[in-house]
Design a protein around this motif. Sequence first.
Motif, PDB file in Angstrom:
ATOM      1  N   LEU A  37      34.820  44.410  38.830  1.00  0.00           N
ATOM      2  CA  LEU A  37      35.432  45.633  38.297  1.00  0.00           C
ATOM      3  C   LEU A  37      36.815  45.371  37.703  1.00  0.00           C
ATOM      4  N   VAL A  38      37.589  44.501  38.328  1.00  0.00           N
ATOM      5  CA  VAL A  38      38.907  44.144  37.780  1.00  0.00           C
ATOM      6  C   VAL A  38      38.727  43.471  36.421  1.00  0.00           C
ATOM      7  N   VAL A  39      37.776  42.545  36.346  1.00  0.00           N
ATOM      8  CA  VAL A  39      37.524  41.841  35.084  1.00  0.00           C
ATOM      9  C   VAL A  39      37.020  42.812  34.022  1.00  0.00           C
ATOM     10  N   LEU A  40      36.092  43.682  34.381  1.00  0.00           N
ATOM     11  CA  LEU A  40      35.579  44.656  33.413  1.00  0.00           C
ATOM     12  C   LEU A  40      36.700  45.561  32.915  1.00  0.00           C
ATOM     13  N   GLY A  48      37.916  41.416  23.118  1.00  0.00           N
ATOM     14  CA  GLY A  48      38.105  40.214  22.324  1.00  0.00           C
ATOM     15  C   GLY A  48      39.047  39.241  23.005  1.00  0.00           C
ATOM     16  N   THR A  49      38.941  39.125  24.304  1.00  0.00           N
ATOM     17  CA  THR A  49      39.829  38.279  25.094  1.00  0.00           C
ATOM     18  C   THR A  49      39.070  37.078  25.640  1.00  0.00           C
ATOM     19  N   THR A  50      39.798  36.087  26.121  1.00  0.00           N
ATOM     20  CA  THR A  50      39.159  34.896  26.687  1.00  0.00           C
ATOM     21  C   THR A  50      39.220  34.947  28.211  1.00  0.00           C
ATOM     22  N   VAL A  51      38.411  34.104  28.845  1.00  0.00           N
ATOM     23  CA  VAL A  51      38.400  34.023  30.302  1.00  0.00           C
ATOM     24  C   VAL A  51      39.786  33.638  30.815  1.00  0.00           C
ATOM     25  N   SER A  52      40.436  32.683  30.151  1.00  0.00           N
ATOM     26  CA  SER A  52      41.758  32.258  30.630  1.00  0.00           C
ATOM     27  C   SER A  52      42.789  33.371  30.468  1.00  0.00           C
ATOM     28  N   GLU A  53      42.690  34.162  29.417  1.00  0.00           N
ATOM     29  CA  GLU A  53      43.616  35.289  29.242  1.00  0.00           C
ATOM     30  C   GLU A  53      43.386  36.353  30.313  1.00  0.00           C
ATOM     31  N   ILE A  54      42.113  36.609  30.645  1.00  0.00           N
ATOM     32  CA  ILE A  54      41.802  37.563  31.711  1.00  0.00           C
ATOM     33  C   ILE A  54      42.395  37.063  33.025  1.00  0.00           C
ATOM     34  N   ALA A  55      42.208  35.782  33.309  1.00  0.00           N
ATOM     35  CA  ALA A  55      42.738  35.200  34.546  1.00  0.00           C
ATOM     36  C   ALA A  55      44.257  35.348  34.598  1.00  0.00           C
ATOM     37  N   VAL A  65      36.872  34.629  37.500  1.00  0.00           N
ATOM     38  CA  VAL A  65      36.738  35.376  36.249  1.00  0.00           C
ATOM     39  C   VAL A  65      35.468  34.939  35.523  1.00  0.00           C
ATOM     40  N   SER A  66      35.222  33.639  35.469  1.00  0.00           N
ATOM     41  CA  SER A  66      34.014  33.124  34.808  1.00  0.00           C
ATOM     42  C   SER A  66      32.754  33.658  35.472  1.00  0.00           C
ATOM     43  N   THR A  67      32.731  33.676  36.807  1.00  0.00           N
ATOM     44  CA  THR A  67      31.571  34.204  37.537  1.00  0.00           C
ATOM     45  C   THR A  67      31.392  35.688  37.253  1.00  0.00           C
ATOM     46  N   ALA A  68      32.493  36.433  37.246  1.00  0.00           N
ATOM     47  CA  ALA A  68      32.416  37.872  36.977  1.00  0.00           C
ATOM     48  C   ALA A  68      31.936  38.135  35.552  1.00  0.00           C
ATOM     49  N   VAL A  69      32.438  37.364  34.590  1.00  0.00           N
ATOM     50  CA  VAL A  69      31.998  37.535  33.200  1.00  0.00           C
ATOM     51  C   VAL A  69      30.504  37.238  33.081  1.00  0.00           C
ATOM     52  N   ALA A  70      30.039  36.186  33.751  1.00  0.00           N
ATOM     53  CA  ALA A  70      28.607  35.858  33.712  1.00  0.00           C
ATOM     54  C   ALA A  70      27.778  37.011  34.290  1.00  0.00           C
ATOM     55  N   VAL A 135      42.543  64.465  40.827  1.00  0.00           N
ATOM     56  CA  VAL A 135      43.958  64.611  40.483  1.00  0.00           C
ATOM     57  C   VAL A 135      44.618  63.229  40.421  1.00  0.00           C
ATOM     58  N   LEU A 136      44.371  62.399  41.420  1.00  0.00           N
ATOM     59  CA  LEU A 136      44.940  61.052  41.425  1.00  0.00           C
ATOM     60  C   LEU A 136      44.482  60.264  40.199  1.00  0.00           C
ATOM     61  N   ALA A 137      43.199  60.341  39.883  1.00  0.00           N
ATOM     62  CA  ALA A 137      42.653  59.599  38.738  1.00  0.00           C
ATOM     63  C   ALA A 137      43.289  60.055  37.427  1.00  0.00           C
ATOM     64  N   ARG A 138      43.616  61.328  37.340  1.00  0.00           N
ATOM     65  CA  ARG A 138      44.243  61.844  36.124  1.00  0.00           C
ATOM     66  C   ARG A 138      45.661  61.285  35.957  1.00  0.00           C
ATOM     67  N   HIS A 139      46.361  61.078  37.066  1.00  0.00           N
ATOM     68  CA  HIS A 139      47.743  60.618  37.001  1.00  0.00           C
ATOM     69  C   HIS A 139      47.891  59.100  37.128  1.00  0.00           C
ATOM     70  N   LEU A 140      47.012  58.472  37.891  1.00  0.00           N
ATOM     71  CA  LEU A 140      47.128  57.035  38.163  1.00  0.00           C
ATOM     72  C   LEU A 140      46.038  56.284  37.395  1.00  0.00           C
ATOM     73  N   THR A 141      46.219  56.194  36.098  1.00  0.00           N
ATOM     74  CA  THR A 141      45.241  55.575  35.197  1.00  0.00           C
ATOM     75  C   THR A 141      45.394  54.054  35.228  1.00  0.00           C
ATOM     76  N   PRO A 142      44.451  53.319  34.628  1.00  0.00           N
ATOM     77  CA  PRO A 142      44.609  51.859  34.535  1.00  0.00           C
ATOM     78  C   PRO A 142      45.895  51.447  33.816  1.00  0.00           C
ATOM     79  N   GLU A 143      46.383  52.267  32.911  1.00  0.00           N
ATOM     80  CA  GLU A 143      47.632  51.949  32.221  1.00  0.00           C
ATOM     81  C   GLU A 143      48.801  51.929  33.209  1.00  0.00           C
ATOM     82  N   VAL A 144      48.751  52.784  34.231  1.00  0.00           N
ATOM     83  CA  VAL A 144      49.794  52.784  35.258  1.00  0.00           C
ATOM     84  C   VAL A 144      49.787  51.441  35.983  1.00  0.00           C
ATOM     85  N   ALA A 145      48.608  50.955  36.324  1.00  0.00           N
ATOM     86  CA  ALA A 145      48.506  49.658  37.005  1.00  0.00           C
ATOM     87  C   ALA A 145      49.077  48.549  36.123  1.00  0.00           C
ATOM     88  N   ALA A 146      48.831  48.614  34.827  1.00  0.00           N
ATOM     89  CA  ALA A 146      49.367  47.604  33.915  1.00  0.00           C
ATOM     90  C   ALA A 146      50.887  47.654  33.898  1.00  0.00           C
TER      91      ALA A 146
END
Length: 162
Positions: A37-40, A48-55, A65-70, A135-146
């Motif tokens: 889920l983190v990789v997805l 358009g990213t690479t495995v090493s960039e995801i890592a 990351v490679s296992t998750a991508v597979a 409510v939490l999902a509306r305020h704490l989006t993946p962009e917040v984690a980034a």
Amino acid sequence: MNAVELFLLGRTLMKIGEQAMPQPKGDGPRGSVRTVLVVLGDVVAHPGTTVSEIAARTGLPQSQVSTAVARLESTGSVEGVPDAADRRRRLIRPAEAPSARVAEVRAATIDDALAAALPDPGPEAVGEVTAALAVLARHLTPEVAARVRAVDAAATAVRSQP
């Protein structure tokens, strides 16, 4: 709520999410549901990213990351395409059309997993918790984690300077 309580709540929510996730069928590559889920999430945020960039962005080991991508490729969630600029590299992106697995996961609800986790599994309690999570999902989006990761990386860089 303090930081420890928030951290433990996050872990509890991850466990409930894992329980709610329909199990994949078949003998494809396995791997931690969390890692997948983190990789997805990273691929969706950075198509358009690479495995090493995801890592590098996620802090996960490249092998995980490679296992998750597979695993994600085997379920039709993402696809790897050759990089036009460097044919040795593969660029990972979300699949053009959602696969049956993607549709299955999107259709899954959390109600049964929440009911199993709650001390009072009645419909009123499940509804109340589901509404609070919305409510939490509306305020704490993946962009917040980034943003949190970026602030953490900047603080680490400052601490490592002589």
